[in-house]
Design an enzyme around this catalytic site. Structure first.
Site, mmCIF file in Angstrom:
data_model
loop_
_atom_site.group_PDB
_atom_site.id
_atom_site.type_symbol
_atom_site.label_atom_id
_atom_site.label_comp_id
_atom_site.label_asym_id
_atom_site.label_seq_id
_atom_site.Cartn_x
_atom_site.Cartn_y
_atom_site.Cartn_z
ATOM 1 N N CYS A 8 5.305 -1.940 1.099
ATOM 2 C CA CYS A 8 5.320 -1.710 2.334
ATOM 3 C C CYS A 8 5.632 -0.319 2.690
ATOM 4 O O CYS A 8 5.997 0.575 1.696
ATOM 5 C CB CYS A 8 5.828 -2.661 3.346
ATOM 6 S SG CYS A 8 5.575 -2.871 5.188
ATOM 7 N N CYS A 80 0.733 -3.549 4.392
ATOM 8 C CA CYS A 80 0.177 -2.808 5.416
ATOM 9 C C CYS A 80 -0.596 -1.662 4.909
ATOM 10 O O CYS A 80 -0.512 -1.116 3.936
ATOM 11 C CB CYS A 80 1.451 -2.101 6.019
ATOM 12 S SG CYS A 80 2.635 -0.763 5.548
ATOM 13 N N CYS A 87 0.082 4.422 -1.702
ATOM 14 C CA CYS A 87 0.626 3.802 -2.778
ATOM 15 C C CYS A 87 0.291 4.561 -4.204
ATOM 16 O O CYS A 87 -0.872 5.041 -4.094
ATOM 17 C CB CYS A 87 -0.033 2.479 -3.062
ATOM 18 S SG CYS A 87 0.570 1.605 -4.573
#
Length: 137
Positions: A8, A80, A87
């Site tokens: 997240c 999310c 990422c």
């Protein structure tokens, strides 16, 4: 044993809730981790709302994704859109899954209205993690 990372933005609410439920539902089938692209500390309301459902996440820590670079994950679940977009590249064959849960920390209103938002997100994450364990583990 499978290794699962929940990712997240701040590793304070949604990923912490998901980690708690994944540990609960997976039991000894998997090692569960959670992290953020940033660290914001574990949200006290996330701890409280999970305690209402009998899951203790009060000892969880807020971890940065970089702490887990050397772990070869089987699954990386982003919870999310911001985390999905930010990422970092994982040099692994991890299966990447994504579900954009609303951020309960952004809820406004009275304390009861905010806690209602946390409970709604908690239930959505609970359903998702239960299905994930049944399907993948």
């Amino acid at each position: 044993m499978k290794k699962v990372l929940v990712l997240c933005t701040g590793n304070s609410c949604r990923s912490q809730i998901a980690e708690g439920y994944l540990k609960h539902f997976a039991g000894s089938k998997a090692e569960i981790y959670s992290a953020g692209v940033e660290t914001h500390g574990v949200n006290p309301r996330a701890i409280a709302t999970m305690a209402e459902d009998g899951i203790d996440i009060s000892t969880h820590t807020s971890n940065n994704i970089n702490e887990y670079r050397d772990i070869d994950f089987d699954y990386v679940i982003t919870v999310c859109d911001n985390a999905k977009e930010r990422c970092p590249f994982f040099p692994s064959s991890a299966t990447k899954l994504h579900e954009n849960f609303p951020d309960p920390a952004k809820a406004t209103g009275s304390e009861e209205q905010v806690m209602t938002a946390f409970r709604e997100v908690r239930q959505t994450i609970k359903d998702y993690t239960k299905n994930f364990v049944a399907q993948y583990l």
